[in-house]
Design an enzyme around this catalytic site. Sequence first.
Site, mmCIF file in Angstrom:
data_model
loop_
_atom_site.group_PDB
_atom_site.id
_atom_site.type_symbol
_atom_site.label_atom_id
_atom_site.label_comp_id
_atom_site.label_asym_id
_atom_site.label_seq_id
_atom_site.Cartn_x
_atom_site.Cartn_y
_atom_site.Cartn_z
ATOM 1 N N ASP A 120 0.907 -1.098 0.066
ATOM 2 C CA ASP A 120 -0.107 0.029 0.023
ATOM 3 C C ASP A 120 0.876 1.138 -0.042
ATOM 4 O O ASP A 120 2.098 1.106 0.493
ATOM 5 C CB ASP A 120 -0.817 0.206 1.303
ATOM 6 N N GLY A 121 0.275 2.324 -0.528
ATOM 7 C CA GLY A 121 0.909 3.556 -0.459
ATOM 8 C C GLY A 121 0.009 4.606 0.112
ATOM 9 O O GLY A 121 -1.176 4.338 -0.004
ATOM 10 N N HIS B 218 -9.592 -0.713 2.909
ATOM 11 C CA HIS B 218 -10.314 -0.491 4.047
ATOM 12 C C HIS B 218 -11.722 -1.189 4.115
ATOM 13 O O HIS B 218 -12.585 -0.796 4.565
ATOM 14 C CB HIS B 218 -10.700 0.984 3.996
ATOM 15 N N ASP C 162 -4.588 -2.399 -3.198
ATOM 16 C CA ASP C 162 -5.885 -1.906 -3.281
ATOM 17 C C ASP C 162 -5.667 -0.704 -4.494
ATOM 18 O O ASP C 162 -6.681 0.144 -4.779
ATOM 19 C CB ASP C 162 -6.677 -1.223 -1.977
ATOM 20 N N ASP D 104 -1.629 -0.915 5.113
ATOM 21 C CA ASP D 104 -2.104 0.506 5.079
ATOM 22 C C ASP D 104 -1.545 1.306 6.276
ATOM 23 O O ASP D 104 -1.041 2.501 6.259
ATOM 24 C CB ASP D 104 -3.549 0.611 4.979
ATOM 25 N N GLU E 298 2.416 3.808 -4.206
ATOM 26 C CA GLU E 298 2.162 2.422 -4.590
ATOM 27 C C GLU E 298 3.034 1.582 -5.300
ATOM 28 O O GLU E 298 3.201 0.331 -4.942
ATOM 29 C CB GLU E 298 0.756 2.303 -5.121
#
Length: 181
Positions: free
Chosen positions: A34-35, A155, A101, A165, A78
Amino acid sequence: MVAQPQISNDLYSRTIANPFRLPNLNMKVKAYTDGACSGNPGPGGWGVYLIAENNLGKVVKEEALYGKNKETTNQIMELTAAIQALETLKRENVDITIFTDSKYLIDGITKWVFGWIKNNWNTASKKPVANRLLWERLLDLTKNQNVDWVWVKGHAGVLGNEKADLLAVKGREEASSELAG
């Protein structure tokens, strides 16, 4: 100009000293990436949560990585997370599933990149591909690995994604603190 990603001295330095080596050849790796970024560009972070499982699905190793950049974009973070996940592998032909995501990352590496290469790293609208060097690095890292790319809703309670995250947010917060301090 957007700066290159900075790697935190916390978890990542431990990983360099103790690379993500798989205990035997039948391992499969899951990497949740994740970023995170405040502003676009702005301070950002990336996170990777790695899990190695044996052929029975038993977790035999877990690793958490994160990094930061004081001036970056979410897309760069990302991409950086996926690159860092692949760079931890110390052997070729590893079965790795990368969960993200980011539709940008998934579509870029599974669809768009082939057209970009065909068009000499230009988009369909004849503009230079953004973040080309990162895309080239990511593509290069996938050549000697068995990579599956999986999109997950962000999320939404996917444990590995939530951990990635939190790591990315930690990197972003550290970058923000350095700018404020």
